[in-house]
Design an enzyme around this catalytic site. Structure first.
Site, PDB file in Angstrom:
ATOM      1  N   SER A 238      45.667  31.896  39.474  1.00 29.77           N
ATOM      2  CA  SER A 238      45.717  32.718  38.425  1.00 29.77           C
ATOM      3  C   SER A 238      46.436  34.048  38.923  1.00 29.77           C
ATOM      4  CB  SER A 238      44.198  32.892  38.171  1.00 29.77           C
ATOM      5  OG  SER A 238      44.045  33.660  36.855  1.00 29.77           O
ATOM      6  N   PRO A 310      46.786  29.542  28.975  1.00 25.22           N
ATOM      7  CA  PRO A 310      46.596  30.654  29.345  1.00 25.22           C
ATOM      8  C   PRO A 310      45.447  31.229  29.037  1.00 25.22           C
ATOM      9  CG  PRO A 310      47.897  30.420  27.383  1.00 25.22           C
ATOM     10  CD  PRO A 310      47.736  29.098  27.874  1.00 25.22           C
ATOM     11  N   ARG A 312      44.348  35.072  30.959  1.00 25.21           N
ATOM     12  CA  ARG A 312      44.817  36.357  31.330  1.00 25.21           C
ATOM     13  C   ARG A 312      45.915  37.053  30.510  1.00 25.21           C
ATOM     14  NH1 ARG A 312      43.491  38.508  36.243  1.00 25.21           N
ATOM     15  NH2 ARG A 312      43.516  36.291  37.042  1.00 25.21           N
ATOM     16  N   ARG A 349      36.363  43.106  39.498  1.00 22.37           N
ATOM     17  CA  ARG A 349      37.756  42.596  39.913  1.00 22.37           C
ATOM     18  C   ARG A 349      38.034  43.425  41.196  1.00 22.37           C
ATOM     19  NH1 ARG A 349      42.060  42.261  37.897  1.00 22.37           N
ATOM     20  NH2 ARG A 349      42.523  40.163  38.740  1.00 22.37           N
ATOM     21  N   TYR A 353      38.660  41.137  44.264  1.00 21.91           N
ATOM     22  CA  TYR A 353      39.853  40.672  44.754  1.00 21.91           C
ATOM     23  C   TYR A 353      40.635  41.769  45.471  1.00 21.91           C
ATOM     24  CZ  TYR A 353      38.034  37.448  40.946  1.00 21.91           C
ATOM     25  OH  TYR A 353      37.607  36.835  40.396  1.00 21.91           O
ATOM     26  N   CYS A 380      24.693  51.126  43.222  1.00 21.43           N
ATOM     27  CA  CYS A 380      24.154  51.672  44.543  1.00 21.43           C
ATOM     28  C   CYS A 380      25.002  51.059  45.669  1.00 21.43           C
ATOM     29  CB  CYS A 380      22.840  51.527  44.522  1.00 21.43           C
ATOM     30  SG  CYS A 380      21.939  52.458  43.052  1.00 21.43           S
TER      31      CYS A 380
END
Ligand code: LLP
Length: 451
Positions: A238, A310, A312, A349, A353, A380
């Site tokens: 991806s 597809p 994204r 994300r 990543y 936290c």
């Protein structure tokens, strides 16, 4: 992931390995949804709706999707690939999104009972649903088979056993054999984050081509009553910008298609999108042209249908997330933290990543952004970062609405209730009208699960 490991490579440009430097320039237009407009006073509208008014009404955090943008990308995919192209619902799914994809002529790729149920609840005809999953339960297979999904993508020998039991127990409602694809790992490494690379040999997904497992799977499925082996499927990863990986994928799959006399080759999803200034991604249309060229070059018979799924590229740039700034903490000689009322629970994300994002103020959309800050959430832990190295207008203040663009994919769909934070609402805007398509979660919703 977006900024550190990817580059534009449609025309074969050299890969960029360093993240682009954060831009102090106003937010780049191509990172905003298609219908975004900016009034003379700097205020942002999307779909003809003033974003600050919307936030005033619906609160923050808020996912704002440009419905026309979603429709345009779905239509682009259908024009590029034909009606078999599926929207990968894991990127973002609710009933309204499923309907947008279906109305534009797309099928829906689902991977779990939850995604399947949502697709069906949205009115998806089973003949427009593809079921994926590397560990489908017997129940998931049974339901998909009973409703008669268009394709079931078979991922393991254990699944073949389960499938055999399901088809032997009862015929499909329409009495037809269940069409299946074999998911294979083509042994291709895409240039992307290792957590979202899926085509390499060392993978939990699919059957390996190199070891012969994929051939054994095809033989078992071809011999099984009640199923029809129609094609092969692979998904190499991806957020891919360098299309040459697809060329290698296709070259690896074509001999398999020929050997097993298959009718369909699905290359999966994976097309990357631009998240930050300086990035530019191939369009869906140019991706399709590239894939077709790669199929021709590999000698794929023209009768074999080539398709994709597809996720994204359909939804990422259609949305932005709006937050409210709660604190601005300046640590002299270190940095400034701008904390907002969401965080890793609505966009994991960056934490997962190391993905890059940008931030801007919808009250001064195209303002210069000379002020360096780290945009963080309310969770936290120190890892709760939304934009590690943001640039903002110098007058950013407590109470401001701050937006991060390109949050339409894998944000809401991966949202959690960490720290018992309710998930944000999702609103579609179009032609001056806003529709809440997922209401904001409440603490009562969370407590309802407990006796
Ligand atoms: N098909 C299959 C079989 C997939 O596993 C995926 C994504 C897609 C299609 C759609 O890929 P896309 O076009 O969206 O790249 N959570 C990660 C992305 C995980 C992708 C998982 N599979 C992220 O936020 O970057």
């Amino acid at each position: 992931m977006a900024s550190a490991r990817t580059t534009r490579d449609v025309a074969g440009t050299a890969p960029r390995t360093e993240p682009p430097a954060p831009s102090e320039r106003p937010i780049a237009r191509h990172l905003l949804p298609d219908t975004a407009t900016v009034a003379r006073d700097g205020r942002l509208s999307v779909g003809g709706v003033d974003v600050l008014d919307l936030v005033g009404e619906l609160g923050t955090p808020l996912f704002v999707y440009d419905a026309a943008h979603l429709r345009a990308r779905c239509s682009e995919a259908v024009a590029a690939f034909g009606p078999g192209v599926a929207y990968a619902t894991k990127a973002f799914l609710c009933k309204a999104m499923a309907r947008v994809a279906l109305d534009a002529g797309m099928s829906l790729d689902v991977s779990t009972a939850g995604e399947l149920a949502t697709a069906l609840a949205a009115g998806a005809p089973p003949e427009r649903i593809v079921l994926h999953g590397n560990n489908k339960s017997g129940e998931e297979i049974e339901t998909a088979h009973a409703v008669g999904v268009a394709r079931l993508v078979v991922d393991s020998f254990d699944e073949i056993d389960r499938l055999a039991r399901v088809v032997a127990a009862a015929p499909r409602a329409d009495g037809r054999d269940q069409p299946v694809l074999v998911r294979v790992t083509p042994g291709v490494e895409a240039h992307t984050h290792e957590y979202v690379m899926t085509g390499q040999e060392d993978s939990k997904f699919g059957f390996s081509l190199a070891s012969g497992a994929a051939d054994r799977a095809a033989a078992l499925l071809a011999a099984m009553g009640g199923v029809e082996l129609v094609g092969v499927h692979a998904h190499i990863g991806s957020q891919i910008f360098r299309l040459d990986a697809y060329e290698r994928e296709i070259a690896a799959l074509v001999p398999y298609v020929e050997r097993h006399e298959l009718l369909e080759l699905c290359v999966g999803g994976g097309l990357g999108v631009a998240y930050v200034a300086g990035e530019e991604a191939p369009t869906i249309a140019s991706w399709a042209v590239f894939l077709r060229g790669a199929c021709d070059a590999a000698g794929l018979a023209p009768a074999v249908s080539v398709t994709a799924e597809p996720g994204r590229a359909i939804v990422a740039n259609a949305a932005l997330t709006c937050y409210r700034v709660g604190t601005v903490k300046e640590l002299p000689g270190i940095r400034t933290y701008v904390a907002v009322d969401g965080g890793m629970s609505d966009n994991p994300r960056p934490v997962l990543y190391g993905s890059g994002y940008e931030a801007f103020l919808p009250r001064a959309t195209y303002a210069e952004r000379p002020f360096a800050a780290r945009v963080v959430g309310k969770h936290c832990e120190s890892g709760d970062v939304l934009v590690a190295d943001a640039r903002l207008p110098a007058d950013v203040a407590v109470g401001d609405v701050l937006a991060t663009p390109v949050t339409g994919a894998y944000g809401f769909s991966m949202a959690s209730n960490y720290n018992r934070v309710p998930r944000p609402a999702v609103v579609f805007v179009e032609d001056g009208t806003a529709s809440v398509v997922v209401r904001r979660e409440t603490v009562e919703d969370l407590l309802r699960l407990e006796p």
